[in-house]
Design an enzyme around this catalytic site. Sequence first.
Site, PDB file in Angstrom:
ATOM      1  N   ARG A  38     -36.816  31.802   9.149  1.00 36.89           N
ATOM      2  CA  ARG A  38     -36.086  30.550   9.016  1.00 36.89           C
ATOM      3  C   ARG A  38     -36.948  29.463   8.520  1.00 36.89           C
ATOM      4  O   ARG A  38     -38.183  29.613   8.725  1.00 36.89           O
ATOM      5  CB  ARG A  38     -35.238  29.974  10.341  1.00 36.89           C
ATOM      6  CG  ARG A  38     -34.565  30.661  11.010  1.00 36.89           C
ATOM      7  CD  ARG A  38     -33.785  30.136  12.533  1.00 36.89           C
ATOM      8  NE  ARG A  38     -32.929  31.103  12.840  1.00 36.89           N
ATOM      9  CZ  ARG A  38     -32.996  31.922  13.820  1.00 36.89           C
ATOM     10  NH1 ARG A  38     -34.495  31.981  14.371  1.00 36.89           N
ATOM     11  NH2 ARG A  38     -32.251  32.706  14.412  1.00 36.89           N
ATOM     12  N   LYS A  72     -35.174  30.184  17.586  1.00 35.54           N
ATOM     13  CA  LYS A  72     -34.394  29.154  18.299  1.00 35.54           C
ATOM     14  C   LYS A  72     -34.470  29.517  19.870  1.00 35.54           C
ATOM     15  O   LYS A  72     -34.788  30.555  20.328  1.00 35.54           O
ATOM     16  CB  LYS A  72     -32.997  29.583  17.776  1.00 35.54           C
ATOM     17  CG  LYS A  72     -32.678  29.079  16.540  1.00 35.54           C
ATOM     18  CD  LYS A  72     -31.034  29.209  16.123  1.00 35.54           C
ATOM     19  CE  LYS A  72     -30.808  28.843  14.864  1.00 35.54           C
ATOM     20  NZ  LYS A  72     -29.157  28.718  14.448  1.00 35.54           N
ATOM     21  N   HIS A 110     -32.435  29.629   3.033  1.00 34.57           N
ATOM     22  CA  HIS A 110     -31.974  30.539   3.799  1.00 34.57           C
ATOM     23  C   HIS A 110     -31.253  31.730   3.072  1.00 34.57           C
ATOM     24  O   HIS A 110     -31.125  32.908   3.639  1.00 34.57           O
ATOM     25  CB  HIS A 110     -30.766  29.913   4.507  1.00 34.57           C
ATOM     26  CG  HIS A 110     -30.529  30.309   6.021  1.00 34.57           C
ATOM     27  ND1 HIS A 110     -31.463  29.803   6.881  1.00 34.57           N
ATOM     28  CD2 HIS A 110     -29.677  31.153   6.920  1.00 34.57           C
ATOM     29  CE1 HIS A 110     -31.063  30.395   8.035  1.00 34.57           C
ATOM     30  NE2 HIS A 110     -30.047  31.186   8.121  1.00 34.57           N
ATOM     31  N   ARG A 130     -33.740  34.422   3.629  1.00 33.47           N
ATOM     32  CA  ARG A 130     -33.325  35.144   4.831  1.00 33.47           C
ATOM     33  C   ARG A 130     -32.404  36.128   4.624  1.00 33.47           C
ATOM     34  O   ARG A 130     -32.158  37.216   5.226  1.00 33.47           O
ATOM     35  CB  ARG A 130     -33.271  34.332   5.989  1.00 33.47           C
ATOM     36  CG  ARG A 130     -32.887  34.763   7.224  1.00 33.47           C
ATOM     37  CD  ARG A 130     -33.059  33.469   8.406  1.00 33.47           C
ATOM     38  NE  ARG A 130     -32.268  33.760   9.662  1.00 33.47           N
ATOM     39  CZ  ARG A 130     -32.964  34.365  10.630  1.00 33.47           C
ATOM     40  NH1 ARG A 130     -34.316  34.456  10.649  1.00 33.47           N
ATOM     41  NH2 ARG A 130     -32.460  34.443  11.884  1.00 33.47           N
ATOM     42  N   HIS A 164     -31.815  37.121  16.294  1.00 31.79           N
ATOM     43  CA  HIS A 164     -30.367  36.791  16.503  1.00 31.79           C
ATOM     44  C   HIS A 164     -30.112  37.180  18.197  1.00 31.79           C
ATOM     45  O   HIS A 164     -30.413  38.469  18.459  1.00 31.79           O
ATOM     46  CB  HIS A 164     -29.703  37.427  15.684  1.00 31.79           C
ATOM     47  CG  HIS A 164     -29.253  37.181  14.474  1.00 31.79           C
ATOM     48  ND1 HIS A 164     -28.652  37.907  13.311  1.00 31.79           N
ATOM     49  CD2 HIS A 164     -29.538  35.991  13.790  1.00 31.79           C
ATOM     50  CE1 HIS A 164     -28.716  37.114  12.322  1.00 31.79           C
ATOM     51  NE2 HIS A 164     -29.323  35.958  12.400  1.00 31.79           N
ATOM     52  N   TYR A 217     -24.116  40.542   7.726  1.00 28.28           N
ATOM     53  CA  TYR A 217     -25.043  41.222   6.357  1.00 28.28           C
ATOM     54  C   TYR A 217     -24.475  42.846   6.294  1.00 28.28           C
ATOM     55  O   TYR A 217     -24.388  43.308   5.084  1.00 28.28           O
ATOM     56  CB  TYR A 217     -26.453  41.541   7.026  1.00 28.28           C
ATOM     57  CG  TYR A 217     -26.825  39.976   6.871  1.00 28.28           C
ATOM     58  CD1 TYR A 217     -26.996  39.053   5.943  1.00 28.28           C
ATOM     59  CD2 TYR A 217     -27.313  39.459   8.365  1.00 28.28           C
ATOM     60  CE1 TYR A 217     -27.389  37.833   6.193  1.00 28.28           C
ATOM     61  CE2 TYR A 217     -27.804  38.249   8.604  1.00 28.28           C
ATOM     62  CZ  TYR A 217     -27.884  37.687   7.479  1.00 28.28           C
ATOM     63  OH  TYR A 217     -28.323  36.203   7.587  1.00 28.28           O
TER      64      TYR A 217
END
Length: 298
Positions: free
Chosen positions: A149, A173, A244, A247, A270, A279
Amino acid sequence: MTELTTQIADFAHYLTVEQGLAKNSVTSYVQELRGFADYLTTQHVTSLTQVDRLQVMAYLETLTKSGKSRNSVIHAVSALRKTYRYLVQTHQMAESPMANIAAPKHAEHLPAVLTVAEVDRLLAAPDTANKYGIRDRAILEVMYATGLRVSELVHLKLGDLHLEMGLIQTLGKGDKERIVPIGDVASDWIQHYLTESRPLLLKQRTSPYLFLNAHGGGLSRQSIWQKIKRYVALADITKDVTPHTLRHSFATHLLENGADLRVVQELLGHADITTTQIYTHISKKRLVAVYDQAHPRA
C-alpha cells in the site's frame, strides 16, 4: 404548508440540531424525501405516517423503472430508513414500514488493472539520468514487485530492507507486520537508488526513511499519487491509475500466472480471504475479454 412539507422540515431540523449532520448531508436527505413526497402526492397520501411497506416498495420500483442507478436506489432506502426510524423514536408511528425492506447491493466496481505491457511502460517512464528519476523508478519497481500500500511504502525504513535474503518487512493495517519477497529487478533499483540518489537527497542529514523528498525528508502519500499521475501521462496510459492500481496489478498478475489465492492474501496482508477474491473476478473478466478478442467464433 402541507403535512408532508412540515414533516420533512421537522426531520431536517432533527438532523441538524439533534444529530449534528453537516449541511450537505441534511440537504441530501431532504432532496430524497421531497422526491418521495412528490410520489406520495400522486398516490393521494398526505402524511409520511400513512405509508406502509407496499407503498415504499412501489416507490422504489418506480425509481428503478425511471432509470435511477442502483446506488441512487440504495441512497433512497437509506434516507427512508433514517426518516422512519426518527418517526418511530418520536412516537409518531408504532413501527417502521422499512423494517423488512433490504437495500439492493452496491454495484461491484472492479479496480483498474494494468496489463504487463502497460506496467513496463510505466516503470520505464522516469528519467533515470537524474537522482529524482532513479528514486522514482525504484519506488515504482518496489510497488509493483511487492504490492505494498502507498501508506506502507512511505513508511519503509532502511532497517526494513533485507535485500540479501530478497525480503522486505512492512507494517500494515492494524500494525500487523508481514514479510514480503522482493524480486531481483526491484532489489537492483533499490541498490542503485541507495548508491546514486539517496545520498544526494539526504545532503549529509540523517533520516530513517528509505524514500526521501528533495529536502531529505520522508515522502507523503500525496506526493506518490502526483508522481504516478505524471508518469502515467508520460507512458501514454489512458486508464484511471492510482497508487493502488499497482497493488491491484501485482495481485492480478500473480493469480494469472498460477499463484495460490492464500499466498496472494498473505502477500497483500488481507485479514480475510474474501477481500483477496475480488482479484479472481478480475482475472476471469480479463480471460473472457482475451477469449472474445482472440477466438474466431467468440
